[in-house]
Write a protein that holds these residues in place. Structure first.
Motif, PDB file in Angstrom:
ATOM      1  N   UNK A  74     -38.449 -34.059 -59.409  1.00  0.00           N
ATOM      2  CA  UNK A  74     -37.052 -34.228 -59.005  1.00  0.00           C
ATOM      3  C   UNK A  74     -36.884 -35.558 -58.276  1.00  0.00           C
ATOM      4  N   UNK A  75     -35.883 -36.303 -58.700  1.00  0.00           N
ATOM      5  CA  UNK A  75     -35.508 -37.543 -58.023  1.00  0.00           C
ATOM      6  C   UNK A  75     -34.031 -37.460 -57.659  1.00  0.00           C
ATOM      7  N   UNK A  76     -33.713 -38.001 -56.524  1.00  0.00           N
ATOM      8  CA  UNK A  76     -32.306 -38.079 -56.102  1.00  0.00           C
ATOM      9  C   UNK A  76     -31.857 -39.534 -56.173  1.00  0.00           C
ATOM     10  N   UNK A  77     -30.560 -39.731 -56.485  1.00  0.00           N
ATOM     11  CA  UNK A  77     -29.971 -41.069 -56.526  1.00  0.00           C
ATOM     12  C   UNK A  77     -28.798 -41.119 -55.554  1.00  0.00           C
ATOM     13  N   UNK A  78     -28.720 -42.205 -54.832  1.00  0.00           N
ATOM     14  CA  UNK A  78     -27.613 -42.414 -53.898  1.00  0.00           C
ATOM     15  C   UNK A  78     -27.186 -43.873 -53.979  1.00  0.00           C
ATOM     16  N   UNK A  79     -25.965 -44.141 -53.511  1.00  0.00           N
ATOM     17  CA  UNK A  79     -25.473 -45.523 -53.556  1.00  0.00           C
ATOM     18  C   UNK A  79     -24.595 -45.800 -52.333  1.00  0.00           C
ATOM     19  N   UNK A  80     -24.316 -47.075 -52.162  1.00  0.00           N
ATOM     20  CA  UNK A  80     -23.442 -47.502 -51.075  1.00  0.00           C
ATOM     21  C   UNK A  80     -22.822 -48.841 -51.464  1.00  0.00           C
ATOM     22  N   UNK A  81     -21.523 -48.948 -51.283  1.00  0.00           N
ATOM     23  CA  UNK A  81     -20.841 -50.217 -51.546  1.00  0.00           C
ATOM     24  C   UNK A  81     -20.889 -51.085 -50.291  1.00  0.00           C
ATOM     25  N   UNK A  82     -21.241 -52.356 -50.475  1.00  0.00           N
ATOM     26  CA  UNK A  82     -21.320 -53.293 -49.347  1.00  0.00           C
ATOM     27  C   UNK A  82     -20.502 -54.536 -49.682  1.00  0.00           C
ATOM     28  N   UNK A  83     -20.147 -55.340 -48.670  1.00  0.00           N
ATOM     29  CA  UNK A  83     -19.378 -56.570 -48.930  1.00  0.00           C
ATOM     30  C   UNK A  83     -20.151 -57.542 -49.808  1.00  0.00           C
ATOM     31  N   UNK A  84     -19.461 -58.401 -50.566  1.00  0.00           N
ATOM     32  CA  UNK A  84     -20.133 -59.344 -51.479  1.00  0.00           C
ATOM     33  C   UNK A  84     -21.090 -60.298 -50.769  1.00  0.00           C
ATOM     34  N   UNK A  85     -20.812 -60.616 -49.487  1.00  0.00           N
ATOM     35  CA  UNK A  85     -21.674 -61.556 -48.780  1.00  0.00           C
ATOM     36  C   UNK A  85     -22.976 -60.920 -48.292  1.00  0.00           C
ATOM     37  N   UNK A  86     -23.100 -59.611 -48.497  1.00  0.00           N
ATOM     38  CA  UNK A  86     -24.307 -58.889 -48.071  1.00  0.00           C
ATOM     39  C   UNK A  86     -25.392 -59.149 -49.115  1.00  0.00           C
ATOM     40  N   UNK A  87     -26.386 -59.987 -48.792  1.00  0.00           N
ATOM     41  CA  UNK A  87     -27.410 -60.380 -49.765  1.00  0.00           C
ATOM     42  C   UNK A  87     -28.831 -60.033 -49.330  1.00  0.00           C
ATOM     43  N   UNK A  88     -28.990 -59.539 -48.129  1.00  0.00           N
ATOM     44  CA  UNK A  88     -30.319 -59.187 -47.633  1.00  0.00           C
ATOM     45  C   UNK A  88     -30.346 -57.687 -47.333  1.00  0.00           C
ATOM     46  N   UNK A  89     -31.392 -57.033 -47.806  1.00  0.00           N
ATOM     47  CA  UNK A  89     -31.498 -55.580 -47.666  1.00  0.00           C
ATOM     48  C   UNK A  89     -32.496 -55.246 -46.563  1.00  0.00           C
ATOM     49  N   UNK A  90     -32.053 -54.414 -45.633  1.00  0.00           N
ATOM     50  CA  UNK A  90     -32.909 -54.011 -44.517  1.00  0.00           C
ATOM     51  C   UNK A  90     -32.962 -52.491 -44.463  1.00  0.00           C
ATOM     52  N   UNK A  91     -33.981 -51.955 -43.798  1.00  0.00           N
ATOM     53  CA  UNK A  91     -34.109 -50.508 -43.701  1.00  0.00           C
ATOM     54  C   UNK A  91     -32.898 -49.867 -43.033  1.00  0.00           C
TER      55      UNK A  91
END
Length: 884
Positions: A494-511
């Protein structure tokens, strides 16, 4: 530009200097550079010349004794005796020389089979090539567990840590980044380079090849790392020491007999000395270490044919004694061909069909609200590092099989290409946090974070869920937990999928970006059907008294379902990683025997499980594929790494590597290991009794002061012709029919057991009885001394042949057609011995040399009868012993 200064250049300048680009080289350019720069491998270590290798075969205390005897016989003008002794030495040296050559070839072939693979970008697409095909300018993709295949200038790095102890001696992994560092930076401070031979412990990266082969940093010190693995094991060393002490004992006995015969019985020194030489040559098993090593070399090749590559030869002995096999599930017990079989959204369950990784298939029922299923398909496409490629009529995965199945599912929802979205950052999957997250931007200034991972982890990270009409609503954790358990109960991952919309200027992903504000999209269930051959192999293990335990990171219900399908003894008793953490070592040692399935485990749990099993005196084989599996693989009695999906770190820690990642190959390796051990026992059980039997004939005759029933020259001949043929044939014995129906041998079982010592006494006694009986018969018939000795000579050889047929079946009766039929090697050895015996018995030229006479038909049948009597008596003794 000097390769040591690549770290001072920015990434773009590095690509320019190397004539490369971010999308990698094209195939034509790569081929041209391969012709120019050569293969990416270290120079082969210097080999000893064949002459040196041959001369080293004489560097042995046993051979020194024989050469000294040859020198003394030459001084006494016994040139025929000298020639035979030299022939014995030469035959042994030739066997050792040929064996060592084959062993080196076997190890070279193994090193070739273990050559690392490299994931590269060629023609803008990810592909996997042999590490030796890398060229400067290639773009290499790295992830946790990989061994770096060449010196790389890093272009991208995401949480990358590399273990560089092999170069720097620093035990702590080094954090890597892409920024330039000063040109004079020390080797350990070149944090934007990844060096060939080092191991990635965490994270992902892309790098461009700046040096290959001997031009890499490890190439500069390859002379220190180029030691050739010695083809030896503790057993061979033990037998070599045993042979040395036996030699000293025999020489002491020989000296005492020489003194007794000369000073007490007043025998002629020259004749007495030749008798003592014959005694020494007969009793010294000079060929035993060579034949034992040949047996192990044959085992290496037999295991390689069964897809089990032996990296460290002591594992051959160990794997045959295994009493517990701890195995991974995915790809080992199962096909490693994942397929998305079900999709769960709010209020709706869908089934997905298809075959393998083919993008063709249907989703049933047809989604009424297609938006959510389509969004899951897009998430499966983007939060994904794999590639699907079509070869002929089959689809294959470049990357993780689960991600390949997700790509096939995405295609079934209408998503085939990633070109509309650009990945700007990623948090790679890690067994500690159990999810992967990626950040994507499209051409319409939309940005989304997509997360996939274990349901229990994502449920804790989500506050909302996607409704059937595509709207966000409050998360119903109980609903999703129930659905996850339902899917897992069917044996699906079983795998779960989730998402989140962020502003276009958001280019770095952090925990921190994924710890809140996520919306759960749904669940997918993936199946990986069991391998039919694995089911049969587990049943064979149970018949052989071997427990099989499955250790997996999957959901407990999934693990239980697979355990049931493959036939584990206790599939319903599942211990999870969380439950393991609550047990102390004593409680775990008690529980580990009552459970065969361990779910939701981490690599750290494997180490505890191995230790707990070993606390019961069990011999444990452990499979592993990840970097963190290395401690458990080293702790296990037999560490087994996966050849296909296994990391370089796991392969380095393991004794065996499975070329096909198949559990059936582990069982085949156990079978071959038991066969090798049986054959070693057969070689020893044939060699020692026959050697002592030959020697006892001379000792008894000397002590009684009677004429020798066999001349020293004849005993030299027997020793040479039988040791080089009959003993060697046992190294090629096939697996006995009941090999996998016997329980594992105890850990501390000695090779020289009380049973073997009894067998030596029994056979030696029978040899003495047979030899002196035939000798007395010949003298009673008035035969000449030469004919009497010829009968004794042939009696010894015939008894050794019949003893060979007896010893071929240690655990079952030898009175079957299959046992009598033998093998090609056995009959080849017997034919060679018979022809040789006929030659010295009937050819006048050889009769003059060996002091023999032609034997009549009746006497020949009598000699044959002595062999039959020996066979019958030892077989009766074995049957009595087996049925007590």
């Amino acid at each position: 530009m000097d390769k040591q200064a690549w770290h001072a250049l920015p990434p773009d300048d590095t690509l320019t200097r190397l004539g490369s680009q971010a999308a990698g080289l094209d195939t034509h350019t790569a081929q041209e550079r391969h012709l120019t720069h050569g293969a990416n491998r270290l120079p082969a270590p210097p080999k000893r010349s064949p002459v040196i290798r041959f001369l080293l075969q004489f560097h042995n205390i046993l051979i020194y004794v024989l050469l000294a005897a040859a020198a003394v016989t030459a001084l006494l003008d016994h040139w025929v005796d000298t020639s035979v002794i030299v022939a014995v030495v030469l035959v042994n040296a030739i066997i050792g020389f040929l064996q060592e050559g084959k062993a080196e070839q076997a190890m070279a072939a193994i090193r070739q089979m273990l050559a690392p693979q490299a994931a590269v970008l060629r023609d803008g697409k990810r592909t996997t090539i042999a590490g030796e095909m890398l060229v400067p300018g290639d773009i290499v993709l790295l992830e946790a567990g990989d061994k770096v295949p060449a010196d790389l200038r890093l272009l991208q790095a995401y949480g990358l840590q590399v273990q560089e102890a092999i170069l720097t001696g620093e035990s702590v992994p080094v954090d890597k980044q892409v920024e330039s560092v000063p040109a004079d930076a020390a080797l350990g401070d070149r944090t934007n380079l990844a060096f060939s031979g080092t191991t990635v412990t965490s994270g992902q990266a892309q790098g461009v090849v700046v040096a290959i082969g001997g031009h890499t940093e490890i190439g500069r010190i390859s002379g220190l790392l180029a030691g050739v693995e010695t083809l030896t094991t503790p057993l061979v060393e033990q037998m070599s020491v045993f042979a040395k002490w036996l030699t000293l004992f025999i020489l002491t006995v020989a000296a005492l007999i020489l003194a007794f015969g000369y000073f007490v019985q007043h025998q002629e020194f020259a004749e007495l000395f030749m008798a003592v030489v014959g005694l020494s040559v007969a009793a010294i098993p000079e060929g035993l270490p060579a034949v034992l090593t040949i047996t192990l070399a044959v085992g290496v090749q037999a295991m390689a044919k069964r897809n089990a590559i032996v990296r460290r030869l002591p594992a051959i002995e160990t794997i045959g004694a295994v009493s517990v096999i701890c195995t991974d599930k995915t790809g080992t017990l199962t096909r490693n061909e994942m397929l998305v079989a079900s999709v769960i959204t709010v209020g709706q369950a869908y089934s997905v069909d298809g075959e393998g990784y083919s993008p063709q298939g249907n989703i049933e029922p047809q989604p009424k609200e297609a938006a959510t299923v389509t969004e899951i398909g897009l998430a499966a496409l983007l939060c994904n590092d794999a590639e699907l490629k079509q070869h002929a009529d089959t689809w294959q995965v470049e990357g993780d099989p689960m991600e390949g199945a997700l790509l096939a599912f995405a295609a079934k929802t209408g998503h085939h290409h990633r070109s509309d979205w650009t990945r700007t950052d990623v948090i790679p999957f890690d067994s500690r946090h159990k999810f992967m997250a990626s950040l994507h931007h499209n051409h319409t200034q939309h940005a989304h974070i997509i997360v996939k991972g274990a349901p229990e982890v994502l449920l804790a990270m989500c506050q909302q869920q996607r409704s059937a009409d595509g709207q966000a609503q409050a998360l119903d954790s109980a609903y999703w937990q129930q659905q996850a358990e339902t899917i897992a109960a069917r044996g699906q991952r079983v795998l779960a999928f989730a998402s989140r919309t962020v502003p276009p200027h958001h280019t770095v992903l952090d925990m921190t970006d994924v710890q809140e504000h996520l919306t759960l999209l749904g669940l997918v269930g993936l199946i990986d059907p069991p391998r039919p051959e694995a089911v049969a192999a587990i049943a064979e293990c149970h018949r052989a008294g071997i427990r099989v335990k499955m250790i997996t990171g999957d959901h407990a219900a999934t693990a239980a379902a697979i355990g049931q399908q493959v036939g584990l003894q206790y599939p319903d008793k599942v211990l999870t990683g969380g439950e393991l953490d609550l047990l102390n070592d004593a409680e775990l040692a008690s529980a580990v025997l009552d459970h065969d399935v361990f779910a939701r485990t981490t690599p750290e749990h494997k180490l505890r499980l191995v230790t707990a099993l070993q606390a019961h005196g069990l011999i444990v084989a452990m499979t592993g594929d990840g970097v963190n599996d290395a401690p458990a693989l080293k702790r296990a009695d037999a560490g087994i790494a996966m050849g296909n999906k296994g990391s370089a770190a796991a392969k380095e820690a393991a004794e065996l590597v499975l070329a096909d990642d198949n559990f059936a190959s582990i069982v085949a390796a156990v079978r071959e290991g038991r066969t090798v051990y049986d054959n070693i026992k057969k070689v020893i059980s044939w060699t020692l009794p026959t050697s002592t039997g030959e020697a006892a004939v001379i000792v008894l005759a000397l002590l009684l002061g009677m004429l020798l029933p066999i001349t020293p020259l004849q005993i030299l001949w027997v020793n040479m012709i039988t040791a080089a043929t009959l003993g060697l044939a046992l190294a090629f014995e096939p697996t006995e029919s009941n090999t996998m129906q016997r329980p594992p041998r105890p850990r501390d079982q000695p090779i020289l057991s009380g049973g073997l010592l009894w067998h030596i006494v029994l056979v030696t006694t029978l040899f003495l009885c047979g030899v002196f009986a035939i000798y007395a018969y010949a003298l009673d018939q008035g035969y000449s001394l030469e004919l009497a000795r010829t009968l004794v000579l042939n009696t010894l050889v015939v008894m050794e042949i019949f003893h060979l047929f007896f010893i071929r079946n240690l655990y079952s009766t030898s009175l079957t057609w299959q046992a009598v039929r033998g093998t090609k090697m056995v009959w080849l050895a017997v034919v060679v011995v018979i022809v040789a015996q006929a030659a010295i018995t009937y050819l006048p030229a050889l009769q003059a040399v060996f002091g023999t006479q032609a034997v009549g038909l009746a006497d020949g049948l009598l000699v044959l009868g002595m062999g039959v009597v020996l066979f019958v008596l030892v077989e009766l003794e074995k049957q009595i012993r087996l049925h007590l």
